[in-house]
Motif scaffolding. Sequence first.
Motif, short mmCIF file in Angstrom:
data_model
loop_
_atom_site.label_atom_id
_atom_site.label_comp_id
_atom_site.label_asym_id
_atom_site.label_seq_id
_atom_site.Cartn_x
_atom_site.Cartn_y
_atom_site.Cartn_z
N UNK A 18 0.94 -1.13 0.00
CA UNK A 18 -0.06 -0.01 -0.18
C UNK A 18 0.89 1.34 -0.07
N UNK A 19 2.09 1.30 0.68
CA UNK A 19 3.06 2.29 0.71
C UNK A 19 3.28 2.68 -0.70
N UNK A 20 3.84 1.57 -1.29
CA UNK A 20 4.45 1.62 -2.79
C UNK A 20 3.26 1.97 -3.75
N UNK A 21 1.84 1.63 -3.54
CA UNK A 21 0.73 2.04 -4.17
C UNK A 21 0.52 3.65 -4.11
N UNK A 22 0.75 4.09 -3.03
CA UNK A 22 0.58 5.49 -2.62
C UNK A 22 1.42 6.56 -3.69
N UNK A 23 2.35 6.07 -3.89
CA UNK A 23 3.30 6.78 -5.24
C UNK A 23 2.59 6.92 -6.45
N UNK A 24 1.58 6.02 -6.67
CA UNK A 24 1.19 6.30 -8.10
C UNK A 24 -0.57 6.30 -8.06
N UNK A 25 -1.18 6.27 -6.69
CA UNK A 25 -2.66 6.43 -6.63
C UNK A 25 -3.07 7.50 -5.56
N UNK A 26 -4.13 7.93 -5.69
CA UNK A 26 -4.77 8.74 -4.73
C UNK A 26 -5.20 7.97 -3.21
N UNK A 27 -5.34 8.57 -2.24
CA UNK A 27 -5.48 7.90 -0.97
C UNK A 27 -6.95 7.30 -1.10
N UNK A 28 -7.84 7.95 -1.59
CA UNK A 28 -9.22 7.24 -1.79
C UNK A 28 -9.18 5.71 -2.34
N UNK A 29 -8.50 5.77 -3.49
CA UNK A 29 -8.41 4.46 -4.25
C UNK A 29 -7.51 3.56 -3.26
N UNK A 30 -6.55 3.86 -2.59
CA UNK A 30 -6.07 2.85 -1.43
C UNK A 30 -7.15 2.06 -0.61
N UNK A 31 -7.81 3.06 -0.13
CA UNK A 31 -8.92 2.82 0.79
C UNK A 31 -10.10 2.06 0.16
N UNK A 32 -10.43 2.32 -1.05
CA UNK A 32 -11.49 1.23 -1.76
C UNK A 32 -10.94 0.06 -2.14
N UNK A 33 -9.83 -0.02 -2.53
CA UNK A 33 -9.13 -1.39 -2.84
C UNK A 33 -8.89 -2.15 -1.78
N UNK A 34 -8.46 -1.55 -0.85
CA UNK A 34 -8.32 -2.37 0.47
C UNK A 34 -9.53 -2.82 1.14
N UNK A 35 -10.86 -2.27 0.50
CA UNK A 35 -12.09 -3.13 0.98
C UNK A 35 -12.26 -4.33 0.44
N UNK A 36 -11.45 -4.53 -0.79
CA UNK A 36 -11.74 -5.74 -1.58
C UNK A 36 -11.13 -6.96 -0.74
N UNK A 37 -10.71 -6.88 0.36
CA UNK A 37 -10.22 -7.93 1.10
C UNK A 37 -11.56 -8.81 1.42
N UNK A 38 -12.50 -8.25 1.83
CA UNK A 38 -13.97 -9.09 2.15
C UNK A 38 -14.28 -10.05 0.84
N UNK A 39 -13.90 -9.53 -0.20
CA UNK A 39 -14.22 -10.33 -1.50
C UNK A 39 -13.27 -11.34 -1.67
N UNK A 40 -11.97 -11.23 -1.41
CA UNK A 40 -10.98 -11.94 -1.61
C UNK A 40 -10.90 -13.00 -0.74
#
Length: 286
Positions: free
Chosen positions: A82-104
């Motif tokens: 997630x720290x590496x991802x933040x270099x190329x993504x907005x923080x809201x995208x990190x939060x939303x994609x983190x939510x996919x944990x439940x799906x996986x």
Amino acid sequence: MHIKDWITLILLAAVWGSAFMFIKIAAPDLGPVMLVTVRLYLAGLLFLPFLLQKKYLKLFKSHFNSIFILAIMNNALPFTMFAYASLGANSNMLAILNGTTALMTTVLAYFWLKNKVSYLQAAGLLLGFLGILVLVNPANASTTFVSSIACLVGAFCYSFCGCYIQRYASNLNAFVMIGWSMFFGALLITPFAFFNVPNSFPKTETILSLLWLGIISTGVAYLGYVRLIERIGAVRTSTVTYLIPAFGILWGSIFLDEQITLIISIGFILILLGICLLYTSDAADE
């Protein structure tokens, strides 16, 4: 649930949702590896006085295998992703994609734990993964493809840990596992940090963000998380999953001026609906 538990749940979601904003602030200045290393040391040191108490210390040896696995899969690796991802993504995208944990977790539990998937859950998975496709597509200027994949790898790590605990560690002490795993996660990533030392002294906002991440978002929040599980159970506590992305979007919009685009809105709604169907089905089965 008592009003005290609701307040704790909402505060927990607000604090965890804020983590993505502070990662976005600190990672470019400190670098992802150094950020994660110091964050885990701060959180681990917060747990240490409790873990060294006799009643917890005597559990260390019997819990070590699970502690080591969680140190990698629940801390060092996903935090770094997630720290590496933040270099190329907005923080809201990190939060939303983190939510996919439940799906996986639902998919992984089907293959690994042989959990059944109902028609309602299948519909939830379909909606959730459609949401992922909406967010990851090249038209979304709020993230790069590489950052999106890094987030999904991080979310998968959390999913793995959820299934692992259910399969092998459900009878172990959560406080001991979580606390020591942070400290060992920091130890494991420390050698890499030596090769990723920043070229200049961090800015004040970076230091403050790091302190918040380590002490509040990781240390204090996980202490609250463990206590909440003890009070209301793991299933009810898991409803925090609904709220974290919402707070992540809110904080990013207020403090970082991140735009809530149509693509983000559609992807978020699809993923949230998917998660709702997953948990609604679980509640019905119970």
